[in-house]
Design an enzyme around this catalytic site. Sequence first.
Site, PDB file in Angstrom:
ATOM      1  N   HIS A  60       0.807  -1.223   0.000  1.00 29.96           N
ATOM      2  CA  HIS A  60       0.000   0.000   0.000  1.00 29.96           C
ATOM      3  C   HIS A  60       0.840   1.273   0.000  1.00 29.96           C
ATOM      4  O   HIS A  60       0.297   2.376   0.021  1.00 29.96           O
ATOM      5  CB  HIS A  60      -0.930  -0.031   1.223  1.00 29.96           C
ATOM      6  CG  HIS A  60      -2.163   0.786   1.086  1.00 29.96           C
ATOM      7  ND1 HIS A  60      -2.526   1.745   2.004  1.00 29.96           N
ATOM      8  CD2 HIS A  60      -3.140   0.795   0.132  1.00 29.96           C
ATOM      9  CE1 HIS A  60      -3.664   2.305   1.635  1.00 29.96           C
ATOM     10  NE2 HIS A  60      -4.060   1.748   0.506  1.00 29.96           N
ATOM     11  N   LYS A  91       2.853   4.391  -1.312  1.00 28.83           N
ATOM     12  CA  LYS A  91       2.789   5.215  -2.531  1.00 28.83           C
ATOM     13  C   LYS A  91       3.968   6.178  -2.481  1.00 28.83           C
ATOM     14  O   LYS A  91       3.926   7.191  -1.772  1.00 28.83           O
ATOM     15  CB  LYS A  91       1.482   6.021  -2.589  1.00 28.83           C
ATOM     16  CG  LYS A  91       0.206   5.167  -2.540  1.00 28.83           C
ATOM     17  CD  LYS A  91      -0.458   5.328  -1.215  1.00 28.83           C
ATOM     18  CE  LYS A  91      -1.843   4.731  -1.135  1.00 28.83           C
ATOM     19  NZ  LYS A  91      -2.116   3.489  -1.748  1.00 28.83           N
ATOM     20  N   ASP A 105      16.223  11.537  -8.800  1.00 29.82           N
ATOM     21  CA  ASP A 105      17.302  12.512  -8.649  1.00 29.82           C
ATOM     22  C   ASP A 105      16.803  13.838  -9.189  1.00 29.82           C
ATOM     23  O   ASP A 105      16.023  13.890 -10.146  1.00 29.82           O
ATOM     24  CB  ASP A 105      18.560  12.048  -9.373  1.00 29.82           C
ATOM     25  CG  ASP A 105      18.409  12.091 -10.880  1.00 29.82           C
ATOM     26  OD1 ASP A 105      18.991  12.989 -11.511  1.00 29.82           O
ATOM     27  OD2 ASP A 105      17.710  11.216 -11.438  1.00 29.82           O
ATOM     28  N   HIS A 147     -13.909  19.664  -5.995  1.00 26.94           N
ATOM     29  CA  HIS A 147     -14.541  18.335  -5.962  1.00 26.94           C
ATOM     30  C   HIS A 147     -15.891  18.295  -6.682  1.00 26.94           C
ATOM     31  O   HIS A 147     -16.907  17.861  -6.127  1.00 26.94           O
ATOM     32  CB  HIS A 147     -14.707  17.856  -4.521  1.00 26.94           C
ATOM     33  CG  HIS A 147     -13.416  17.723  -3.773  1.00 26.94           C
ATOM     34  ND1 HIS A 147     -12.431  16.832  -4.141  1.00 26.94           N
ATOM     35  CD2 HIS A 147     -12.934  18.384  -2.683  1.00 26.94           C
ATOM     36  CE1 HIS A 147     -11.407  16.941  -3.306  1.00 26.94           C
ATOM     37  NE2 HIS A 147     -11.682  17.877  -2.427  1.00 26.94           N
ATOM     38  N   HIS A 164      -9.752   9.808   1.203  1.00 22.69           N
ATOM     39  CA  HIS A 164      -8.700   8.801   1.167  1.00 22.69           C
ATOM     40  C   HIS A 164      -7.469   9.261   1.942  1.00 22.69           C
ATOM     41  O   HIS A 164      -6.507   8.516   2.090  1.00 22.69           O
ATOM     42  CB  HIS A 164      -8.327   8.497  -0.290  1.00 22.69           C
ATOM     43  CG  HIS A 164      -7.436   7.307  -0.449  1.00 22.69           C
ATOM     44  ND1 HIS A 164      -6.084   7.422  -0.712  1.00 22.69           N
ATOM     45  CD2 HIS A 164      -7.686   5.972  -0.377  1.00 22.69           C
ATOM     46  CE1 HIS A 164      -5.551   6.215  -0.811  1.00 22.69           C
ATOM     47  NE2 HIS A 164      -6.499   5.319  -0.605  1.00 22.69           N
ATOM     48  N   LYS A 198      -4.751  10.191   4.726  1.00 22.67           N
ATOM     49  CA  LYS A 198      -4.303   9.581   5.972  1.00 22.67           C
ATOM     50  C   LYS A 198      -3.369  10.595   6.637  1.00 22.67           C
ATOM     51  O   LYS A 198      -2.165  10.628   6.381  1.00 22.67           O
ATOM     52  CB  LYS A 198      -3.552   8.269   5.723  1.00 22.67           C
ATOM     53  CG  LYS A 198      -4.417   7.201   5.030  1.00 22.67           C
ATOM     54  CD  LYS A 198      -4.282   7.242   3.539  1.00 22.67           C
ATOM     55  CE  LYS A 198      -4.867   6.033   2.848  1.00 22.67           C
ATOM     56  NZ  LYS A 198      -6.251   5.739   3.103  1.00 22.67           N
ATOM     57  N   ASP A 250      -1.856  20.162  17.383  1.00 20.47           N
ATOM     58  CA  ASP A 250      -1.553  21.504  17.904  1.00 20.47           C
ATOM     59  C   ASP A 250      -1.012  22.452  16.837  1.00 20.47           C
ATOM     60  O   ASP A 250      -0.288  23.412  17.164  1.00 20.47           O
ATOM     61  CB  ASP A 250      -0.547  21.419  19.055  1.00 20.47           C
ATOM     62  CG  ASP A 250      -1.143  20.816  20.323  1.00 20.47           C
ATOM     63  OD1 ASP A 250      -2.364  20.581  20.342  1.00 20.47           O
ATOM     64  OD2 ASP A 250      -0.392  20.579  21.279  1.00 20.47           O
ATOM     65  N   GLU A 309     -11.107  24.753   2.289  1.00 19.56           N
ATOM     66  CA  GLU A 309     -11.626  23.840   1.265  1.00 19.56           C
ATOM     67  C   GLU A 309     -12.933  23.200   1.716  1.00 19.56           C
ATOM     68  O   GLU A 309     -13.888  23.093   0.938  1.00 19.56           O
ATOM     69  CB  GLU A 309     -10.591  22.756   0.962  1.00 19.56           C
ATOM     70  CG  GLU A 309     -11.103  21.634   0.080  1.00 19.56           C
ATOM     71  CD  GLU A 309     -10.075  20.526  -0.152  1.00 19.56           C
ATOM     72  OE1 GLU A 309     -10.491  19.413  -0.539  1.00 19.56           O
ATOM     73  OE2 GLU A 309      -8.867  20.769   0.043  1.00 19.56           O
TER      74      GLU A 309
END
Length: 808
Positions: free
Chosen positions: A331, A333, A338, A370, A659, A661, A666, A720
């Site tokens: 999973h 990504k 360089d 969206h 989706h 994560k 703070d 957003e």
Amino acid sequence: MAKTLLHGTLHVTIFEVDHLKAGSVVVFSESLRRTLRKPLVLAKGTPKIYASIDLDKARVGRTRMIENEPNNPKWNESFHIYCGHPSTNVIFTVKDDNPIGATLIGRAYLPVHELLEGEEVDKWVEILDEDKNPISEGSKIHVKLQYFDITQDRNWAHGIRSSKFPGVPYTFFSQRPGCRISLYQDAHVPDNFVPKIPLSGGKFYEPHRCWEDVFDAITNAKHFIYITGWSVYTEFALIRDTRRPKPGGDIMLGELLKKKADEGVRVLMLVWDDRTSVGLLKKDGLMATHDQETEEYFRDSNVHCVLCLRNPDDGGGIIQGLTISTIFTHHQKIVVVDSEMPTSGSENRRVVSFVGGIDLCDGRYDTPFHSLFRTLDTAHHDDFHQPNFEGAAITKGGPREPWHDIHSRLEGPVAWDVLFNFEQRWRKQGGKDILLNLRELQDVIIPPSPVTFPDDDETWNVQLFRSIDEGAAFFFPQTPEEAAKAGLVSGKENIIVRSIQDAYIHAIRGPKISFILKISIFLEALLAGIQRILKMRTSVLCILIPKELSLKIVSKIEAGKRFTVYVVLPMWPEGIPESGSVQAILDWQRRTMEMMYKDIIQALQANGIEEDPRNYLTFFCLGNREVKRDGEYEPSEKPDPDTDYSRAQESRRFMIYVHAKMMIVDDEYIIIGSANINQRSMDGAKDSEIAMGAYQPHHLATREPARGQIHGFRMSLWYEHLGMLDDTLALPESVDCVQKVNTVADKYWDLYSSETLENDLPGHLLRYPIAVASEGNVTELPGTEFFPDTKARVLGAKSDFLPPILTT
């Protein structure tokens, strides 16, 4: 005996077992004798003895297996265990492994009350059978334990005290100073998304554009391009904003990678091999990752694309191995390239990496707006993604599934850690050793070095975290001492990395005022519930993070201080919402929320506080609703009548799939990665994952609120979602802020779920459609048994046929 809450850190060392009889020796209990009418015999063959650590029924640690030492196995392994469990005993279970599972030898019980004073306990503990009688020869296990209560942690509730904060301890990768980070909300941000967010030093926040930067990084690479993904698709373009064109920007990703490889750039790809993508099921697999198509596209080209299975911990049983390699995934990504030096005129190159939640595949391109329908003839005409309806297609029209995600670009020493992760994985599963030898290019590619000076206001300290094991990567420490120092844990035969869950727990324990958490799956595996369902022991990882959050809130209530946790989830996990798997996950999610709210309400009542628990913990989802405009794309077909698809099209609404994560603490510390808050992402021996944790040492919430890039990013995300900026939102811990956000989200949910809508939804942040009863039970929001336009229950339903291993 009453349970005692262990909330803190438990240091455990398992040394050895004495006088153990194994091999063909009979080990049985009277209850088993009565049940089986014959003795239980340890597996014949080479004994493989291991020990595990449980807090009552919660599995928190396990040693490696010791072979050919049946009488006196010696492990000498140490464990650094985060705990937040009501427990009666620390239980040491000794087993003999076999191909199908394992045979119980016995258990040793050490009462929790012996640890509460915080003194070191070093003793031999008697091993008992299932009837609590001593096993033959009076075998004992030698253990050493010391418990450190959470209140002894110098960082508990103090946040990051200074720029000398060392990062998360006991991890494979150390914290790296002198880095630079770009934070990305969604795959692209158009020019007309311009919130004016003030930062310290008279600056204003400037958003970054993920896929533009990825395109530039790949295009400008001269020596290597390394990519890993759950899915990598070849037939889509990274650049789609007609107001921000780039030379050659209309090229498809696959063609771009072939072009770079033909120029002499080493292009290596590790793509998860979906075992369901075979002819007996369907070519693109149950998860539609395009893995077979991608492999075929690059076959006989200069791009080296390897499909890699998620191989299980080698010590697992045969059935477990088949299960893991079929249902668990790679999973991570990442993109590593360089890149040119930040200063012009230099011929030297450096390493730059991208880490986060966005795969390089179809369905991921989106902006903070969206849109559901208005991009179907432009950016999403050839990239229509809608897996929540049967038979959805661009020819039948919207709504498409909008995609909200978060990613990051890493520069400086931490970028090399991402590179090393790729090299570890390639050497394990990549086949031919064709990794670029960077030592041969040391005159061109500079070694790991800071890209900022310590006194630079924009410098970052960054640390890389992973969930992975030796089934997917080479070069882990092999001795117990080295493994313990790096925070590694043992499978039966494999070394396992679980530093992502450690990073989350460490971050949760530190903050003073607030959390903002975005996650696509948020599950607490409700230990008691699983025990009732499976009558078995279960792992603790997926339980601990939500429990840590509720315990944090409880501690603040008891101290008379403000603290707020904001959690943004998808309306439902991606897929057909009425399906058994989605409903089972929603059921676990409800239980997780309920556990947390019960803790909070109990604390409020104990302290004589009458207050809405949503002022402390509040859940949201994202959705959009658009009125029809002239000139919109008109599909040539229609969805079948009386379906979720047709109802959503008629009502002009749909969820925005979360989706992302990410966790912000703070406004001073951020975690971004690929891992969900669930068992499979945090375990280390299931899905492979990667994440980064970072802060700016010159922008800490010490004497005044932090106003660095993390604050700007958080405010940009709220702009957003809410469609507004407000001074109240600058202090997320305040009652005014949480009540403002809750009020707006309640209003937006009412507009989203109403029968009609005269104007576009003014913002995307919706109240998650649940109510909280007086004792903390999570119930239906009045009038909302089902998600709008569906027959899917909001609270989910327990599955009678899907095991929790699939849904937690």
